[in-house]
Design an enzyme around this catalytic site. Structure first.
Site, mmCIF file in Angstrom:
data_model
loop_
_atom_site.group_PDB
_atom_site.id
_atom_site.type_symbol
_atom_site.label_atom_id
_atom_site.label_comp_id
_atom_site.label_asym_id
_atom_site.label_seq_id
_atom_site.Cartn_x
_atom_site.Cartn_y
_atom_site.Cartn_z
ATOM 1 N N SER A 16 0.420 -1.134 -0.073
ATOM 2 C CA SER A 16 -0.029 0.740 0.039
ATOM 3 C C SER A 16 0.755 1.202 -0.263
ATOM 4 O O SER A 16 0.253 2.457 -0.387
ATOM 5 C CB SER A 16 -0.702 0.187 1.371
ATOM 6 O OG SER A 16 -0.100 -0.394 2.433
ATOM 7 N N SER A 39 -1.522 -3.781 5.667
ATOM 8 C CA SER A 39 -2.211 -3.761 7.538
ATOM 9 C C SER A 39 -3.319 -3.390 7.875
ATOM 10 O O SER A 39 -4.251 -3.139 8.971
ATOM 11 C CB SER A 39 -0.714 -4.834 8.106
ATOM 12 O OG SER A 39 -0.120 -3.012 8.548
ATOM 13 N N ASN A 93 7.250 -8.292 0.869
ATOM 14 C CA ASN A 93 7.945 -7.541 0.768
ATOM 15 C C ASN A 93 7.444 -6.419 2.872
ATOM 16 O O ASN A 93 8.208 -5.640 3.058
ATOM 17 C CB ASN A 93 7.140 -5.760 -0.175
ATOM 18 C CG ASN A 93 7.624 -4.390 0.145
ATOM 19 O OD1 ASN A 93 8.392 -4.206 0.627
ATOM 20 N ND2 ASN A 93 6.833 -4.208 0.588
ATOM 21 N N SER A 145 17.728 -6.462 4.006
ATOM 22 C CA SER A 145 17.673 -5.625 4.231
ATOM 23 C C SER A 145 19.645 -5.715 4.496
ATOM 24 O O SER A 145 20.236 -6.784 4.858
ATOM 25 C CB SER A 145 17.117 -4.927 5.323
ATOM 26 O OG SER A 145 18.340 -3.889 5.821
ATOM 27 N N TYR A 158 15.540 -6.904 13.937
ATOM 28 C CA TYR A 158 15.618 -6.070 12.609
ATOM 29 C C TYR A 158 16.350 -6.850 11.635
ATOM 30 O O TYR A 158 16.048 -7.960 11.423
ATOM 31 C CB TYR A 158 15.561 -4.474 12.052
ATOM 32 C CG TYR A 158 15.167 -4.261 10.785
ATOM 33 C CD1 TYR A 158 13.848 -4.027 10.090
ATOM 34 C CD2 TYR A 158 16.168 -3.949 10.167
ATOM 35 C CE1 TYR A 158 14.139 -3.887 9.056
ATOM 36 C CE2 TYR A 158 15.841 -3.316 8.721
ATOM 37 C CZ TYR A 158 15.330 -2.841 8.097
ATOM 38 O OH TYR A 158 14.565 -2.799 6.801
ATOM 39 N N ILE A 191 16.663 3.789 1.741
ATOM 40 C CA ILE A 191 16.100 4.080 0.713
ATOM 41 C C ILE A 191 14.433 4.469 1.520
ATOM 42 O O ILE A 191 14.599 4.926 2.346
ATOM 43 C CB ILE A 191 15.162 2.994 -0.159
ATOM 44 C CG1 ILE A 191 15.776 2.125 -0.752
ATOM 45 C CG2 ILE A 191 13.752 3.165 -0.973
ATOM 46 C CD1 ILE A 191 16.558 2.250 -1.612
HETATM 47 P P1 NAD Z 1 7.183 0.928 4.769
HETATM 48 O O1 NAD Z 1 6.870 1.430 6.457
HETATM 49 O O2 NAD Z 1 6.166 2.613 4.646
HETATM 50 O O3 NAD Z 1 5.552 -0.069 4.583
HETATM 51 C C1 NAD Z 1 5.462 -1.629 5.057
HETATM 52 C C2 NAD Z 1 4.543 -1.747 4.271
HETATM 53 O O4 NAD Z 1 4.356 -2.691 4.917
HETATM 54 C C3 NAD Z 1 3.194 -1.406 4.964
HETATM 55 O O5 NAD Z 1 2.811 -1.053 3.149
HETATM 56 C C4 NAD Z 1 2.464 -1.988 6.619
HETATM 57 O O6 NAD Z 1 1.107 -1.662 5.696
HETATM 58 C C5 NAD Z 1 2.436 -3.238 5.402
HETATM 59 N N1 NAD Z 1 3.351 -3.861 7.124
HETATM 60 C C6 NAD Z 1 3.376 -4.208 8.328
HETATM 61 N N2 NAD Z 1 3.079 -5.392 8.906
HETATM 62 C C7 NAD Z 1 2.310 -5.235 8.540
HETATM 63 C C8 NAD Z 1 2.211 -6.398 8.785
HETATM 64 N N3 NAD Z 1 1.877 -7.379 10.257
HETATM 65 N N4 NAD Z 1 0.689 -7.219 7.498
HETATM 66 C C9 NAD Z 1 0.807 -6.643 6.892
HETATM 67 N N5 NAD Z 1 1.904 -6.065 6.446
HETATM 68 C C10 NAD Z 1 2.292 -5.467 6.972
HETATM 69 O O7 NAD Z 1 8.244 0.163 4.130
HETATM 70 P P2 NAD Z 1 9.357 0.586 3.299
HETATM 71 O O8 NAD Z 1 10.535 1.692 3.890
HETATM 72 O O9 NAD Z 1 8.725 0.326 1.987
HETATM 73 O O10 NAD Z 1 9.948 -0.842 3.440
HETATM 74 C C11 NAD Z 1 9.057 -1.718 2.559
HETATM 75 C C12 NAD Z 1 9.998 -3.641 2.611
HETATM 76 O O11 NAD Z 1 11.698 -2.449 2.713
HETATM 77 C C13 NAD Z 1 10.601 -3.836 3.623
HETATM 78 O O12 NAD Z 1 10.300 -4.828 4.779
HETATM 79 C C14 NAD Z 1 11.184 -3.057 4.929
HETATM 80 O O13 NAD Z 1 12.127 -3.646 5.918
HETATM 81 C C15 NAD Z 1 12.594 -3.511 4.056
HETATM 82 N N6 NAD Z 1 13.408 -2.452 4.091
HETATM 83 C C16 NAD Z 1 13.451 -0.843 3.610
HETATM 84 C C17 NAD Z 1 14.446 0.179 4.132
HETATM 85 C C18 NAD Z 1 14.274 1.471 3.882
HETATM 86 O O14 NAD Z 1 14.572 2.179 3.395
HETATM 87 N N7 NAD Z 1 13.189 2.258 3.440
HETATM 88 C C19 NAD Z 1 16.090 -0.393 3.729
HETATM 89 C C20 NAD Z 1 16.000 -1.941 3.942
HETATM 90 C C21 NAD Z 1 14.747 -3.018 3.897
#
Ligand code: NAD
Length: 245
Positions: A16, A39, A93, A145, A158, A191
């Site tokens: 989302s 979620s 994701n 990550s 994490y 990111i």
């Molecule tokens: P975000 O917080 O913007 O999005 C996270 C998403 O996960 C949301 O859509 C949320 O609804 C969903 N979510 C959370 N808990 C949930 C659950 N229990 N059930 C179903 N959905 C759930 O995060 P993002 O930055 O877009 O990160 C996405 C992925 O990339 C994550 O796994 C994060 O660990 C990984 N990541 C992000 C970065 C970064 O710098 N942003 C770096 C490395 C890895």
């Protein structure tokens, strides 16, 4: 290339917003039908559904589901099967952070991050694997990550969950390769998303060789590569500006 995923069904968890939203839009732009699992925010999820249907002429649906809940995931995959017929592509994701030093971290904060980030991916694979095996075709991409590769002070829960995802990725790749199913991981660095809002003054940012944070599209591009790279399995692709090399 543009319709390379025509007729395929992709499930994107956490689709989302942030990286998951960019991945949903990228796979839709390649012709895939999209099931977005989220979620919390109903209207954000519906916006992704509408955007993908309007711009790419594919079918998209949204499903509210806590990926850490084994039974909810089972029921959600059953609904997706009813709505779309099957699943060909799974992008794990969904992820959360609950940062703190290990010496002070609560049991709840450790457990919850492992439950969502690692067990959530297992739950999704557990309930889609049967469809992949029946189709003799399937592709999983787990969003790990760089924290899972090199660790990060203040993120023991994490980093452990993301390192665990790499072990999960390689094991699933080995178990399901004979069935024509591939499983890979992407390891993003910093990111720009809601998750990294609070990292703006993190001293680690100065250590990125390319000198800046990445965009969600950079990760989506890597995911679409792994989805379409038919001879690549068990790989971990860093998208990190070089920080973990
Ligand atoms: P975000 O917080 O913007 O999005 C996270 C998403 O996960 C949301 O859509 C949320 O609804 C969903 N979510 C959370 N808990 C949930 C659950 N229990 N059930 C179903 N959905 C759930 O995060 P993002 O930055 O877009 O990160 C996405 C992925 O990339 C994550 O796994 C994060 O660990 C990984 N990541 C992000 C970065 C970064 O710098 N942003 C770096 C490395 C890895």
């Amino acid at each position: 290339m543009s319709n390379i995923l025509n007729g395929k069904v992709a499930v994107v968890t956490g689709g989302s917003r942030g990286i998951g939203k960019a991945v949903s839009q990228k796979l839709a732009s390649l012709g895939a039908n999209i099931a977005v699992i989220y979620s919390g925010n109903d209207s954000a999820a519906r916006n992704v559904e509408e955007y993908c249907e309007k711009n790419y002429g594919i079918k998209a649906r949204t499903y509210k589901c806590d990926v850490s809940n084994f039974t909810e995931v089972k029921e959600t995959i059953a609904k997706i099967k009813t709505d779309f017929g099957t699943v060909h592509i799974l992008i794990n994701n969904a992820g959360i952070t609950k940062d703190g030093l290990a010496a002070m971290m609560s049991e709840e904060d450790f457990d919850r991050v492992l439950e969502v980030n690692l067990k959530g991916a297992f739950n999704m694979i557990r309930h889609t694997a049967g469809l992949f095996i029946r189709n003799r075709e399937g592709c999983v991409v787990n969003i790990s990550s760089v924290a899972g590769l090199i660790g990060n002070a203040g993120q023991c829960n994490y980093a452990a969950s993301k390192a665990g995802l790499i072990g999960l990725t390689k094991t699933i790749a080995k178990e399901l390769a004979p069935k024509g199913v591939r499983c890979n991981a992407v390891a993003p660095g910093f990111i720009v998303t809601d998750m990294t809002e609070t990292h703006a003054d993190n001293p680690l940012l100065k250590m990125i060789p390319l000198g800046h944070m990445g965009d969600v599209e950079d990760v989506a591009e890597a995911v679409s590569y792994l989805v379409t790279a038919k001879y690549v399995t068990g790989e971990v692709l860093r998208v990190d500006g070089g920080i973990a090399m």
